[in-house]
Design an enzyme around this catalytic site. Structure first.
Site, mmCIF file in Angstrom:
data_model
loop_
_atom_site.group_PDB
_atom_site.id
_atom_site.type_symbol
_atom_site.label_atom_id
_atom_site.label_comp_id
_atom_site.label_asym_id
_atom_site.label_seq_id
_atom_site.Cartn_x
_atom_site.Cartn_y
_atom_site.Cartn_z
ATOM 1 N N ASP A 63 4.816 59.741 6.505
ATOM 2 C CA ASP A 63 4.650 60.106 7.914
ATOM 3 C C ASP A 63 5.727 61.071 8.414
ATOM 4 O O ASP A 63 6.712 61.326 7.725
ATOM 5 C CB ASP A 63 4.618 58.836 8.784
ATOM 6 C CG ASP A 63 5.720 57.838 8.415
ATOM 7 O OD1 ASP A 63 6.668 58.238 7.719
ATOM 8 O OD2 ASP A 63 5.622 56.681 8.821
ATOM 9 N N HIS A 134 3.482 47.344 11.484
ATOM 10 C CA HIS A 134 2.960 48.663 11.094
ATOM 11 C C HIS A 134 3.458 49.085 9.709
ATOM 12 O O HIS A 134 4.560 48.731 9.295
ATOM 13 C CB HIS A 134 3.214 49.739 12.164
ATOM 14 C CG HIS A 134 4.615 50.236 12.295
ATOM 15 N ND1 HIS A 134 5.379 50.065 13.426
ATOM 16 C CD2 HIS A 134 5.402 50.942 11.448
ATOM 17 C CE1 HIS A 134 6.552 50.631 13.270
ATOM 18 N NE2 HIS A 134 6.599 51.167 12.079
ATOM 19 N N GLU A 139 -0.064 51.834 13.642
ATOM 20 C CA GLU A 139 0.270 50.799 14.622
ATOM 21 C C GLU A 139 -0.855 49.761 14.714
ATOM 22 O O GLU A 139 -1.982 50.024 14.270
ATOM 23 C CB GLU A 139 0.468 51.455 15.993
ATOM 24 C CG GLU A 139 1.657 52.404 16.069
ATOM 25 C CD GLU A 139 3.004 51.698 16.178
ATOM 26 O OE1 GLU A 139 3.153 50.575 15.646
ATOM 27 O OE2 GLU A 139 3.907 52.279 16.798
HETATM 28 C C1 GLP Z 1 9.254 53.616 10.841
HETATM 29 C C2 GLP Z 1 8.546 54.186 9.623
HETATM 30 C C3 GLP Z 1 8.000 53.073 8.740
HETATM 31 C C4 GLP Z 1 9.084 52.047 8.486
HETATM 32 C C5 GLP Z 1 9.515 51.437 9.797
HETATM 33 C C6 GLP Z 1 10.567 50.365 9.632
HETATM 34 O O1 GLP Z 1 8.399 53.279 11.863
HETATM 35 N N1 GLP Z 1 7.479 55.041 9.993
HETATM 36 O O2 GLP Z 1 7.557 53.640 7.511
HETATM 37 O O3 GLP Z 1 8.606 51.048 7.623
HETATM 38 O O4 GLP Z 1 10.069 52.491 10.574
HETATM 39 O O5 GLP Z 1 11.834 50.961 9.517
HETATM 40 P P1 GLP Z 1 13.166 50.210 9.198
HETATM 41 O O6 GLP Z 1 13.208 50.097 7.728
HETATM 42 O O7 GLP Z 1 14.232 51.122 9.714
HETATM 43 O O8 GLP Z 1 13.132 48.897 9.887
#
Ligand code: GLP
Length: 256
Positions: A63, A134, A139
């Site tokens: 993404d 998500h 979402e």
């Molecule tokens: C973002 C990314 C996701 C990721 C999520 C959790 O939203 N698009 O791919 O899994 O954050 O991130 P973190 O690992 O910082 O909690």
């Protein structure tokens, strides 16, 4: 679905990193699906330390924020360059990350799907999980059959990701993300989750019903999904004795 519970975030990342190391060594021209966020950073560090040959590897990231150019410090382009790509010998022509500045995002999304197909599909997909369940930026209420497309972030995700942008107001509203259908088409996927704040989302995804209200629960339909968790992220699961027994008693042919 396989659930692997490790004592801490470092060892959970090591477990997930082993899958990537094994693949890169046994299939030098593998196609990897990569993720961003705080969680995979230790995994990327461990991969870098392995001194693997990335010269024939192809990668597709999940993404990117719309309106955020590759040079923006909070872009996922910048994240990937900083945390992985600049440390390994990957050919930049083989790196694919959604273009947040695409003039025609719909056309871009379609061509992203075509490129994944042309590369032969994704062999191993890395995922994190949001506190709302998500995956990528799919979402809650995302179609379980969705492909790469534009999505609008929820207030909760914008709040969660404000730590990277300095303030909530600076977090973009729109993103390009691979769809849940795109993720389900990958040959193997490993979801890495660490920390107490992920425990509810993980428990719902693994042991709850398949529902678009927790997009990660769609992985119950994946042919080969592995959840690598630390104790905290696993703390709301109810069948941990079973998961631990399975892991501790793997037949030799299943062990990587
Ligand atoms: C973002 C990314 C996701 C990721 C999520 C959790 O939203 N698009 O791919 O899994 O954050 O991130 P973190 O690992 O910082 O909690």
């Amino acid at each position: 679905m396989e659930v692997i519970i490790q004592p801490n975030a470092e060892s959970a990342a090591r477990m997930a990193a082993r899958l990537f190391t094994h693949l890169i060594r046994t299939k030098p021209n593998a196609v990897l699906g990569l993720a961003t966020g705080g969680t995979p950073v230790p995994l990327y560090k461990q991969l870098i330390e392995q001194n693997l040959d990335w010269s024939q590897i192809t990668s597709f990231n999940l993404d990117e924020y719309i309106g955020v150019g590759a040079e923006h410090p909070q872009s996922y382009h910048a994240f990937m360059h900083e945390n992985l790509f600049r440390h390994v010998n990957i050919n930049s022509a083989n790196i694919h990350i959604p273009d947040g500045m695409a003039a025609d995002p719909d056309l871009f999304c379609q061509s992203y799907e075509e490129k994944i197909c042309a590369a032969g599909g994704i062999d191993l997909q890395l995922l994190g999980i949001g506190t709302d369940g998500h995956i990528g930026f799919n979402e809650p209420t995302s179609s379980l059959a969705s492909r790469t497309r534009i999505k609008t972030l929820t207030a909760r995700t914008r709040k969660d990701n404000a730590r990277f942008f300095g303030s909530e107001d600076a977090v973009p509203f729109h993103v390009i993300t691979m769809g849940i259908g795109t993720i389900l088409d990958t040959r193997k996927t490993v979801l890495l989750a660490t920390g107490k704040n992920k425990a509810r989302a993980v428990a719902e995804a693994v042991e709850g019903p398949i529902t678009s209200m927790n997009p990660a629960s769609a992985l119950q339909l994946h042919r080969s999904a592995i959840f690598c968790l630390d104790e905290e992220a696993a703390s709301e699961l109810t069948r941990t004795d079973y998961y631990r027994w399975v892991f501790d008693n793997k037949p030799a042919w299943q062990v990587i």
